[in-house]
Design a protein around this motif. Structure first.
Motif, PDB file in Angstrom:
ATOM      1  N   ARG A  78       3.379  19.604  13.333  1.00  0.00           N
ATOM      2  CA  ARG A  78       2.609  19.734  14.579  1.00  0.00           C
ATOM      3  C   ARG A  78       1.523  18.679  14.637  1.00  0.00           C
ATOM      4  NH1 ARG A  78       1.742  19.753  19.404  1.00  0.00           N
ATOM      5  NH2 ARG A  78       0.398  21.293  20.435  1.00  0.00           N
ATOM      6  N   LEU A  79       0.872  18.445  13.507  1.00  0.00           N
ATOM      7  CA  LEU A  79      -0.197  17.452  13.459  1.00  0.00           C
ATOM      8  C   LEU A  79       0.338  16.061  13.806  1.00  0.00           C
ATOM      9  CD1 LEU A  79      -3.219  17.029  12.727  1.00  0.00           C
ATOM     10  CD2 LEU A  79      -2.467  16.584  10.390  1.00  0.00           C
ATOM     11  N   LYS A  80       1.453  15.677  13.219  1.00  0.00           N
ATOM     12  CA  LYS A  80       2.033  14.364  13.504  1.00  0.00           C
ATOM     13  C   LYS A  80       2.461  14.252  14.966  1.00  0.00           C
ATOM     14  CE  LYS A  80       3.562  13.078   8.857  1.00  0.00           C
ATOM     15  NZ  LYS A  80       4.714  12.739   7.982  1.00  0.00           N
ATOM     16  N   GLN A  81       2.944  15.355  15.513  1.00  0.00           N
ATOM     17  CA  GLN A  81       3.331  15.358  16.925  1.00  0.00           C
ATOM     18  C   GLN A  81       2.127  15.081  17.819  1.00  0.00           C
ATOM     19  OE1 GLN A  81       4.448  19.217  18.473  1.00  0.00           O
ATOM     20  NE2 GLN A  81       5.761  18.334  20.044  1.00  0.00           N
ATOM     21  N   VAL A  82       0.986  15.684  17.485  1.00  0.00           N
ATOM     22  CA  VAL A  82      -0.236  15.467  18.267  1.00  0.00           C
ATOM     23  C   VAL A  82      -0.696  14.015  18.153  1.00  0.00           C
ATOM     24  CG1 VAL A  82      -2.684  16.075  18.435  1.00  0.00           C
ATOM     25  CG2 VAL A  82      -0.956  17.879  18.169  1.00  0.00           C
ATOM     26  N   PHE A  83      -0.632  13.450  16.956  1.00  0.00           N
ATOM     27  CA  PHE A  83      -0.984  12.036  16.780  1.00  0.00           C
ATOM     28  C   PHE A  83      -0.085  11.157  17.653  1.00  0.00           C
ATOM     29  CE2 PHE A  83      -3.658  13.301  13.389  1.00  0.00           C
ATOM     30  CZ  PHE A  83      -4.379  12.206  12.937  1.00  0.00           C
ATOM     31  N   THR A  84       1.200  11.463  17.670  1.00  0.00           N
ATOM     32  CA  THR A  84       2.151  10.662  18.440  1.00  0.00           C
ATOM     33  C   THR A  84       1.898  10.780  19.936  1.00  0.00           C
ATOM     34  OG1 THR A  84       3.849  10.898  16.730  1.00  0.00           O
ATOM     35  CG2 THR A  84       4.593  10.277  18.925  1.00  0.00           C
ATOM     36  N   GLU A  85       1.635  12.005  20.396  1.00  0.00           N
ATOM     37  CA  GLU A  85       1.464  12.239  21.829  1.00  0.00           C
ATOM     38  C   GLU A  85       0.144  11.688  22.364  1.00  0.00           C
ATOM     39  OE1 GLU A  85       1.867  16.399  22.484  1.00  0.00           O
ATOM     40  OE2 GLU A  85       4.037  16.429  22.131  1.00  0.00           O
ATOM     41  N   HIS A  86      -0.921  11.816  21.580  1.00  0.00           N
ATOM     42  CA  HIS A  86      -2.257  11.497  22.100  1.00  0.00           C
ATOM     43  C   HIS A  86      -2.795  10.152  21.610  1.00  0.00           C
ATOM     44  CE1 HIS A  86      -2.918  15.374  24.103  1.00  0.00           C
ATOM     45  NE2 HIS A  86      -2.218  15.899  23.104  1.00  0.00           N
ATOM     46  N   ARG A  87      -2.196   9.564  20.629  1.00  0.00           N
ATOM     47  CA  ARG A  87      -2.522   8.225  20.161  1.00  0.00           C
ATOM     48  C   ARG A  87      -4.032   8.009  19.950  1.00  0.00           C
ATOM     49  NH1 ARG A  87       1.106   4.463  20.131  1.00  0.00           N
ATOM     50  NH2 ARG A  87      -0.412   2.822  20.571  1.00  0.00           N
ATOM     51  N   ILE A 116      -4.671  20.099   1.024  1.00  0.00           N
ATOM     52  CA  ILE A 116      -3.409  19.831   1.729  1.00  0.00           C
ATOM     53  C   ILE A 116      -3.684  19.457   3.182  1.00  0.00           C
ATOM     54  CG2 ILE A 116      -1.175  20.759   2.416  1.00  0.00           C
ATOM     55  CD1 ILE A 116      -1.560  20.208  -0.607  1.00  0.00           C
ATOM     56  N   GLY A 117      -4.658  20.110   3.801  1.00  0.00           N
ATOM     57  CA  GLY A 117      -5.022  19.747   5.172  1.00  0.00           C
ATOM     58  C   GLY A 117      -5.459  18.302   5.275  1.00  0.00           C
ATOM     59  N   THR A 118      -6.273  17.849   4.325  1.00  0.00           N
ATOM     60  CA  THR A 118      -6.716  16.450   4.309  1.00  0.00           C
ATOM     61  C   THR A 118      -5.541  15.510   4.051  1.00  0.00           C
ATOM     62  OG1 THR A 118      -8.920  17.096   3.562  1.00  0.00           O
ATOM     63  CG2 THR A 118      -8.278  14.798   3.206  1.00  0.00           C
ATOM     64  N   LEU A 119      -4.658  15.901   3.132  1.00  0.00           N
ATOM     65  CA  LEU A 119      -3.458  15.109   2.867  1.00  0.00           C
ATOM     66  C   LEU A 119      -2.631  14.934   4.145  1.00  0.00           C
ATOM     67  CD1 LEU A 119      -1.413  13.786   0.873  1.00  0.00           C
ATOM     68  CD2 LEU A 119      -0.485  16.096   0.518  1.00  0.00           C
ATOM     69  N   ASN A 120      -2.501  16.010   4.918  1.00  0.00           N
ATOM     70  CA  ASN A 120      -1.725  15.934   6.161  1.00  0.00           C
ATOM     71  C   ASN A 120      -2.353  14.982   7.168  1.00  0.00           C
ATOM     72  OD1 ASN A 120       0.098  17.764   5.103  1.00  0.00           O
ATOM     73  ND2 ASN A 120      -0.746  19.522   6.199  1.00  0.00           N
ATOM     74  N   VAL A 121      -3.673  14.993   7.250  1.00  0.00           N
ATOM     75  CA  VAL A 121      -4.353  14.063   8.161  1.00  0.00           C
ATOM     76  C   VAL A 121      -4.121  12.625   7.720  1.00  0.00           C
ATOM     77  CG1 VAL A 121      -6.620  13.285   9.004  1.00  0.00           C
ATOM     78  CG2 VAL A 121      -6.101  15.727   8.896  1.00  0.00           C
ATOM     79  N   MET A 122      -4.196  12.383   6.411  1.00  0.00           N
ATOM     80  CA  MET A 122      -3.952  11.029   5.913  1.00  0.00           C
ATOM     81  C   MET A 122      -2.529  10.577   6.232  1.00  0.00           C
ATOM     82  SD  MET A 122      -6.835  10.117   4.588  1.00  0.00           S
ATOM     83  CE  MET A 122      -7.670  11.214   5.774  1.00  0.00           C
ATOM     84  N   ALA A 171     -10.590  16.453  -2.337  1.00  0.00           N
ATOM     85  CA  ALA A 171     -10.367  15.725  -1.082  1.00  0.00           C
ATOM     86  C   ALA A 171     -10.918  14.310  -1.175  1.00  0.00           C
ATOM     87  CB  ALA A 171     -11.004  16.477   0.085  1.00  0.00           C
ATOM     88  N   GLU A 172     -12.065  14.147  -1.837  1.00  0.00           N
ATOM     89  CA  GLU A 172     -12.639  12.805  -2.019  1.00  0.00           C
ATOM     90  C   GLU A 172     -11.696  11.924  -2.858  1.00  0.00           C
ATOM     91  OE1 GLU A 172     -15.361  11.094  -1.178  1.00  0.00           O
ATOM     92  OE2 GLU A 172     -16.616  12.572  -0.162  1.00  0.00           O
ATOM     93  N   ILE A 173     -11.148  12.478  -3.921  1.00  0.00           N
ATOM     94  CA  ILE A 173     -10.226  11.716  -4.770  1.00  0.00           C
ATOM     95  C   ILE A 173      -8.970  11.349  -3.982  1.00  0.00           C
ATOM     96  CG2 ILE A 173      -8.772  11.848  -6.827  1.00  0.00           C
ATOM     97  CD1 ILE A 173     -10.976  13.677  -8.040  1.00  0.00           C
ATOM     98  N   LEU A 174      -8.477  12.303  -3.195  1.00  0.00           N
ATOM     99  CA  LEU A 174      -7.291  12.058  -2.375  1.00  0.00           C
ATOM    100  C   LEU A 174      -7.541  10.916  -1.382  1.00  0.00           C
ATOM    101  CD1 LEU A 174      -5.195  14.867  -0.702  1.00  0.00           C
ATOM    102  CD2 LEU A 174      -5.762  12.807   0.547  1.00  0.00           C
ATOM    103  N   VAL A 175      -8.681  10.968  -0.698  1.00  0.00           N
ATOM    104  CA  VAL A 175      -9.015   9.925   0.287  1.00  0.00           C
ATOM    105  C   VAL A 175      -9.124   8.563  -0.392  1.00  0.00           C
ATOM    106  CG1 VAL A 175     -10.856   9.076   1.794  1.00  0.00           C
ATOM    107  CG2 VAL A 175     -10.100  11.453   1.964  1.00  0.00           C
ATOM    108  N   ASN A 176      -9.745   8.523  -1.551  1.00  0.00           N
ATOM    109  CA  ASN A 176      -9.863   7.252  -2.262  1.00  0.00           C
ATOM    110  C   ASN A 176      -8.487   6.714  -2.649  1.00  0.00           C
ATOM    111  OD1 ASN A 176     -11.595   5.204  -3.502  1.00  0.00           O
ATOM    112  ND2 ASN A 176     -10.807   5.977  -5.435  1.00  0.00           N
ATOM    113  N   CYS A 177      -7.581   7.613  -3.017  1.00  0.00           N
ATOM    114  CA  CYS A 177      -6.213   7.221  -3.330  1.00  0.00           C
ATOM    115  C   CYS A 177      -5.549   6.572  -2.119  1.00  0.00           C
ATOM    116  CB  CYS A 177      -5.421   8.437  -3.794  1.00  0.00           C
ATOM    117  SG  CYS A 177      -3.624   8.218  -3.790  1.00  0.00           S
TER     118      CYS A 177
END
Length: 371
Positions: A78-87, A116-122, A171-177
């Motif tokens: 759903r998250l990826k769909q929103v990114f695609t639709e709303h750019r 996992i939520g942060t991973l999905n946003v990334m 989440a900080e470590i994930l973002v840095n990755c």
């Protein structure tokens, strides 16, 4: 009162007509940020679960010009769909399980939402062709706490002894990755610039969360009950919600300008005088709203909480030109007044607080408010 053109020119006018996604827009900070972005002329897409409390700030604001999508940040399709639709061109990621004491009761929910939520946003941003910048909101509690009197700086060791703090450090470590593995200049295609932002204890009108000092004080004052203070000696960096939000928007501005030096971690906290114990905050709240009655009420078997927590925001002051404008007394008084006006006259003072804050920023000639 500042005119419309001056208002739209704040933060260099970079949010005017910009497609901006805010995850967690129905939460306390998210709703304030969404209002501010809307006033800056942005086209805001909100993605969050429905508000948890009644009343809640999001419904009270009635921001009908925002595209509000109710969905779980852990639903990656759903998250990826929103990114695609709303750019979206820039993403402010605030969606999270934000409560320390709840994290002890619900560790799996906390880690899945915050990691996992942060991973999905990334991943959604990585797959998007429109995203140019991401501001990921974590916490001042990401640092390995040693009860130090000195303020933590961005390069200090990460840690977390409670599930909430640990999840935000993860989440900080994930973002840095992702910053180093995917969002870097060595990639053949242009990649988003990515930053994390860490704020101290944030207060202001519209927060009805559980197990937080100010919302607990509001519930006590509005119902005629007594506020039980668990840890009166606990020292926290108190600041009005608009202070870190100004920092988040300033970081977003620099990322949109493709400034690689902004793609890092940032602290946003009050000055040294703003780190004070709970025992000083409550009496100051009572000065504005005398209906509050409080007493020391230690809780047997309560989960461990940090005694001393301070942030060093020198980096943001030196490199972004950001600085706090309202001292802790003003922040507490503004907050108490917001709730008192709401309960006594059903008045929502959010916009007037925002306009006053902007006016002070212009007079103080802070960088984000400069012409």
């Amino acid at each position: 009162m500042i005119d419309i053109e001056k208002h739209l020119s704040l933060f260099g006018g970079c949010y005017r007509s910009r497609r901006v996604m805010v995850t967690g827009h129905t939460g306390f900070k998210g709703s304030w940020l969404t209002l501010w972005l809307s006033r800056l002329g942005a086209q805001v897409i909100g993605y969050a679960m429905p508000p948890e409390t009644e009343p809640n700030h999001w419904d009270l604001l009635r921001l009908n010009d925002c595209e509000s999508i109710f969905a779980d940040i852990r639903d990656v399709d759903r998250l990826k769909q929103v990114f695609t639709e709303h750019r979206p061109e820039i993403v402010f990621h605030l969606a999270a399980q934000p409560l320390v004491r709840r994290s002890y009761r619900e560790p799996q929910e906390t880690f899945s939402s915050n990691v996992i939520g942060t991973l999905n946003v990334m991943d959604a941003a990585k797959a998007s062709e429109s995203v140019r910048a991401i501001v990921c909101v974590t916490s001042d509690k990401v640092y390995e706490n040693c009860e130090s009197e000195a303020g933590y700086i961005e390069s200090d060791r990460l840690g977390g002894s409670d599930p909430y703090s640990a999840s935000k450090a993860c989440a900080e470590i994930l973002v840095n990755c992702y910053r180093k593995s995917y969002f870097n200049a060595s990639q053949t295609e242009p990649q988003p610039f990515l930053a994390t932002v860490r704020a101290g204890n944030v207060i202001g009108g519209g927060d009805w969360s559980e197990d937080r000092l100010i919302p607990d004080a509001v519930r006590a004052a509005s119902s005629g009950t007594t506020l039980g203070i668990r840890n009166p000696a606990s020292i926290r960096p108190w600041q009005h919600v608009l202070e870190p939000l100004a920092g988040y928007l300033a970081v977003g501005q620099r990322l949109l300008l493709a400034d690689p030096t902004a793609a890092t971690a940032w602290n946003f906290g009050p000055d040294e005088e703003g780190s004070v114990p709970v025992s000083e905050v409550v009496p100051h709240f009572q000065k504005t709203w005398p209906a509050l009655v409080a007493e020391f009420a230690p809780e047997a078997g309560a989960p461990a909480e940090t005694n001393v927590l301070r942030l060093d925001s020198s980096k943001a002051i030196d490199r972004l030109g950001w600085r706090p404008l309202w001292d802790w007394q003003t922040a507490v008084a503004r907050t108490a007044s917001w709730y008192q006006r709401f309960y006594e006259s059903e008045e929502i003072a959010t916009l007037s607080d925002l306009l006053d804050y902007e006016q002070q920023a212009i007079k103080a000639k802070v960088s984000w408010a400069a012409s």
